[in-house]
Every structure is written in C-alpha cells, then in structure tokens.
Design an enzyme around this catalytic site. Sequence first.
Site, PDB file in Angstrom:
ATOM      1  N   HIS B  65       0.876  -1.163   0.000  1.00  0.00           N
ATOM      2  CA  HIS B  65       0.000   0.000   0.000  1.00  0.00           C
ATOM      3  C   HIS B  65       0.918   1.219   0.000  1.00  0.00           C
ATOM      4  O   HIS B  65       1.971   1.211   0.651  1.00  0.00           O
ATOM      5  CB  HIS B  65      -0.930   0.012   1.214  1.00  0.00           C
ATOM      6  CG  HIS B  65      -2.163  -0.821   1.030  1.00  0.00           C
ATOM      7  ND1 HIS B  65      -2.859  -1.387   2.073  1.00  0.00           N
ATOM      8  CD2 HIS B  65      -2.824  -1.190  -0.099  1.00  0.00           C
ATOM      9  CE1 HIS B  65      -3.913  -2.054   1.596  1.00  0.00           C
ATOM     10  NE2 HIS B  65      -3.901  -1.960   0.280  1.00  0.00           N
ATOM     11  N   ASP B  67       1.159   4.039   1.399  1.00  0.00           N
ATOM     12  CA  ASP B  67       1.668   4.661   2.626  1.00  0.00           C
ATOM     13  C   ASP B  67       2.761   3.826   3.292  1.00  0.00           C
ATOM     14  O   ASP B  67       3.297   4.226   4.329  1.00  0.00           O
ATOM     15  CB  ASP B  67       0.535   4.984   3.612  1.00  0.00           C
ATOM     16  CG  ASP B  67      -0.355   3.787   3.926  1.00  0.00           C
ATOM     17  OD1 ASP B  67      -0.466   2.882   3.077  1.00  0.00           O
ATOM     18  OD2 ASP B  67      -0.948   3.755   5.018  1.00  0.00           O
ATOM     19  N   HIS B  68       3.090   2.684   2.682  1.00  0.00           N
ATOM     20  CA  HIS B  68       4.166   1.845   3.228  1.00  0.00           C
ATOM     21  C   HIS B  68       5.336   1.670   2.268  1.00  0.00           C
ATOM     22  O   HIS B  68       6.365   1.124   2.657  1.00  0.00           O
ATOM     23  CB  HIS B  68       3.612   0.482   3.648  1.00  0.00           C
ATOM     24  CG  HIS B  68       2.649   0.582   4.787  1.00  0.00           C
ATOM     25  ND1 HIS B  68       2.967   0.259   6.082  1.00  0.00           N
ATOM     26  CD2 HIS B  68       1.361   1.036   4.828  1.00  0.00           C
ATOM     27  CE1 HIS B  68       1.926   0.490   6.873  1.00  0.00           C
ATOM     28  NE2 HIS B  68       0.929   0.959   6.134  1.00  0.00           N
ATOM     29  N   ASP B 213       0.119  -3.649   8.687  1.00  0.00           N
ATOM     30  CA  ASP B 213      -1.246  -3.459   9.148  1.00  0.00           C
ATOM     31  C   ASP B 213      -1.900  -4.834   9.312  1.00  0.00           C
ATOM     32  O   ASP B 213      -1.644  -5.737   8.519  1.00  0.00           O
ATOM     33  CB  ASP B 213      -2.049  -2.686   8.105  1.00  0.00           C
ATOM     34  CG  ASP B 213      -1.377  -1.376   7.663  1.00  0.00           C
ATOM     35  OD1 ASP B 213      -0.201  -1.151   7.913  1.00  0.00           O
ATOM     36  OD2 ASP B 213      -2.073  -0.583   7.018  1.00  0.00           O
ATOM     37  N   HIS B 271       0.142   3.753  13.621  1.00  0.00           N
ATOM     38  CA  HIS B 271      -0.702   3.645  12.425  1.00  0.00           C
ATOM     39  C   HIS B 271      -2.097   4.216  12.693  1.00  0.00           C
ATOM     40  O   HIS B 271      -3.107   3.698  12.228  1.00  0.00           O
ATOM     41  CB  HIS B 271      -0.800   2.197  11.932  1.00  0.00           C
ATOM     42  CG  HIS B 271      -1.166   2.102  10.478  1.00  0.00           C
ATOM     43  ND1 HIS B 271      -2.460   1.918  10.045  1.00  0.00           N
ATOM     44  CD2 HIS B 271      -0.424   2.183   9.366  1.00  0.00           C
ATOM     45  CE1 HIS B 271      -2.476   1.873   8.725  1.00  0.00           C
ATOM     46  NE2 HIS B 271      -1.251   2.024   8.283  1.00  0.00           N
TER      47      HIS B 271
END
Lengths: 304, 304
Positions: B65, B67-68, B213, B271
């Site tokens: 993803h 954001d990672h 996550d 997170h």
Amino acid sequence: MSELKLHILGCYSATPRAFTNPTAQVLEIKGHLFLIDCGEGTQVQLRKQKIKFSRIKHIFISHLHGDHFFGLPGLLSTFRLLGRDAPMHVYGPKGIKEAVVTMLRVGHAWTNYPLIFHELTAMESEIIFEDEKVEVHTIPLTHRVYTNGFLFKEKEGDRKLDINAVLNYNIDKCYYQNIKKGKDVVLENGEIIPNNLLTNDPLPPKSYAFCSDTSYNETIIPIIENANALYHESTFLEPHEKLAKQTGHSTALQAASIASKAKVKNLILGHYSTRYNNIQVFKEEAEQLFKHVELAEDGKAFTF
Amino acid sequence: MSELKLHILGCYSATPRAFTNPTAQVLEIKGHLFLIDCGEGTQVQLRKQKIKFSRIKHIFISHLHGDHFFGLPGLLSTFRLLGRDAPMHVYGPKGIKEAVVTMLRVGHAWTNYPLIFHELTAMESEIIFEDEKVEVHTIPLTHRVYTNGFLFKEKEGDRKLDINAVLNYNIDKCYYQNIKKGKDVVLENGEIIPNNLLTNDPLPPKSYAFCSDTSYNETIIPIIENANALYHESTFLEPHEKLAKQTGHSTALQAASIASKAKVKNLILGHYSTRYNNIQVFKEEAEQLFKHVELAEDGKAFTF
C-alpha cells in the site's frame, strides 16, 4: 482585473532534504489550478499551502527525473482516498504512464476517477491544452533527458464595452455581447457605428513561462517572449558554469540573459543546487544582466 | 549490554499530511540499521532524525500500500546520488521489484550499486535474513492485501565467562573461546570441569516485533511471544471496531489484547487513523488490558 498567482511548493534540485523540497508549483490562471511538476512530498506541500486538492485537474510534468515526478503516485492515490471522481489529466514525457500506472497497480491504488495521460514526444513547441480562456504550450528544453517547459497563456479577452458610448447611441443591451466580440452596430436608421467607437482594447493577456531543467538555450526565446513572468532554473552560479553545461543546467547569469533577450517582465530563479547555502547570491548574479529578479522559495507565492 | 533502539519516522495511516508521516521506522540492532516500511517522505524523515543513509543496508516492506512503500523509489535514487556502492537488500511482497524498477528505469535513476530484491510470497512465518547475530522472521498478518510483519531477533549470545572460576582452575586463556561456546574443560590431570562451573548464562536475546497493518489475529501470538517490544497497529478505537474489521485493521484494545496474550514486555501503538485528533486516547484504551503501553510519534525513539 485578471491576475496570475504562482505558488512555489518546492524549488530545489536533486533530492528532498529536511527543509527543502524538489520542484513543484501551482499556477492559478483564469480559474484553473495547474500543478507543474510533482517531486516527492508535493502532496504535503499542497496541504501546507492550503491548496484545495479537488481544484487541481491538470498536472504538467517537465521531465522524468525523480525530483520532478516521484510525488505523483502518492498524490494520485491520495486523490482516490479523498473520494475524487473528477477526471485528472497528466501531461508528461512518454513513459510517465507506464511508471505511474505500475506503481498504482502494484500498490493496489488504481484510481476510481478517470486518469488521463497525455504523453509528449514532440521536439517542437506544441499546444497541449486549450479552452476558451487559456492555452498551454510546451517549451522544448535542453537537458540530459527529454524535457519540456510550459508556457501558460491567457487568451485575448473580449473588448471592453465603453458604457457611455453605447448609452449615447441608445444601443439595446442585446447587442452588448456582439460588440464585446468586436462587431460593429447597425442602427435602425441604417447608420453603422464602428466597433472602435463603442469599445476599448481588452487588457493584454498574461503569460507565465516555466523552464526547468535546461542548459542555456536561446531557441526558447521566441516562445517565451514578453511573458509576465519567467521561472528559469539556475541550478548553479557562474563559477560552476562548466558543470552547468555538463549536467544540462544553467547558471543564474544565463537565466538572466534569457530573461533579458526574451524581454520578460519578471524573472523568478529556482532549482538551486543544494551545494549553496545562501540563495541570495543567485539574485545578485542575475541582477548583473536583468533588473526584475525574484528568488523562488518553498512556500512563497508570486502574483503578476 | 546490548540495546535495541527504534526510531519512529512516521506512524500515521493513509496519506502524508502537513505534520504527520506515513509508516517508516529504523531499528538499530547489533550494529544493523534496518529500515522498516518506507512511506512517501521517509528520506526527509531520515535526514531530520540524522540517520546516516549509508548505514542502511536492508529495507523491509510489510505490504504494497502506498503509505508503506511510495517513498522507496526516491530513497533508492538518493542513495545513488550520494554515491552509494554498497549493496542494498529490499524485502517485500512480490510485485515490489516491478514497481520500483519501473519507476527507476523510467526516471532514468537506475542504481549504480547492487539492488537486490527478496520477494516474499510465503503464507507461513519464515526466516528472511540471518547472520551470526540477528535473525529476521516474517509474521504473516491479516490485511486487505498480502502483508507481513517482521520479528527482529538477536541470536543467543556466548555464555559469560566467570573470570574468578577460570582463574581458580588455572585454565589457560586459549580455552576461553571454547568455554564461552559452552564446552567443558579437561585439565592436564584428566579432571573434567563442567561448563556450568565456569560460565554464567548469557543475557537473554532481545527481540522486536513489527505488526502493521493487520486485523485482530491471534495466530501471530506464538511468533511474537515474549518480545521486548511489539509495535502493533491501532488504526482505530473501539467505537470503530466494525470499521477496523472491514478494512483489515485493529483497535487499540485489540492491540493490547495481542500484547497481553503474547506476554510481550512493551506495546507500542501506531498507524493511527487521521480521523482522531488526540492520540492519547489510544493509550488509555489499550491500558484497559495491558500495562506497558507507549505511543509511537513521528520523530520519537524507543530504547529497550
């Protein structure tokens, strides 16, 4: 009166650092918000400058070096997370679609809004966007890779109605629109009133030329001539003129020379190499050749 | 005494914002600097935390993803601009190589240092890195896409020499290395001195588990058991427990439940969804179930 407003989001070369950002700008022109280049961190800079993401509908990328486009996948994903459904147009060199689409696909971030790529390959200046109020032309630049600057240009506006004159001739309001478009008026008695008795010249259309990255290149002069503002890269200062040439960049003095020869109204310098601690020196160098020099700085806005 | 140090570069979910960063951490363990996840802007955070780029040789990406991992192409290009020649190992889900290599190729930023991708596909925990001092295990997580957490684990050290005991038995120094490895000593008279009379237990090896996550998932407990620190995502609070489940995330209380069942020593939350203005509430919620709760914050460092 129409104004152009330029927001500098980032104006340093090579890599993002703790307190400087790679190239990105937003130009406000005739109701458009055009994003120009999109280095890493551009979305953060947009937030810091409180620029409304949804108002950006066109992104122009000069060339495919990371400091000019690595912020694009993140920004386009954020648009998706924000629920965008309006189309987004991205203009940039061939290859941009493959890179961005691969990142979005692998990153499970394919958009739910229409994402339209306009890949550029022409070696001559061309019009890449046009509506009733604005035109965007490419400015072919000379860099290590295929690069375009962009000329953002208002179109000639309607003629200004001379309200006293039209009242004098007792002309009906329904003709005003045609008069503004330059038409003469035929009165009921058959008399022709020429348009120049009823109108004044419109304000001269404004233009902004963005030129980053490029080595000294006089062939751009006819394209950018008389622009209200020219952003011209000045990665280096004169003592590094040789290095500028080798790396496809310009010095502040070279930027000033282009500004002077193109008779632009204002020169904005930027894309500074991070080797210099004091950007004031760029202004001083450019002022040897050109009077109206401004320094781009992250977070600064210019109105012209 | 050996210490682990964890630098939080970013600990917010979804998108970078004006003052919060997406996931990235650096773990110092036995001389290694491991970069864990690499959201957009990670290279700027590394600079702000004054972490030496050249010391990073291994990057672990939990999942694809943005954001990672959207900070990866920029960071890898910067390594190149800084003149790196040491190899860089990138561990992450299958697909990461295609995305990063495409961005670097299209961006004319292919590296001049060896860039080695270790693409992960296993559904069970596996060892993905090992040297004489450290092991890294994957922690299969439950998210919307293929995701691994990582367990960073010191190896059992040598036994501690009881210097008085070895002097007492008049044992020659040349045996010390073997004694530390757990061997008994045979004296010249044939007498056997068992190792436990000559040594003490080594310090217990330390470990750090990174889990972001994931939705609530008890199958990770045996892998992370007794870790000195567990970073467990808490995107949501209990009132949004249903949303957490739908989106493959956890609440602070669920993170605390995992920490408690796995008997870890410290729980670090992070997170956070950007919908919450006050992260203190995450700590309060988790403390209902677990005592040693810390809040990750961008720029904070933890030692354990």
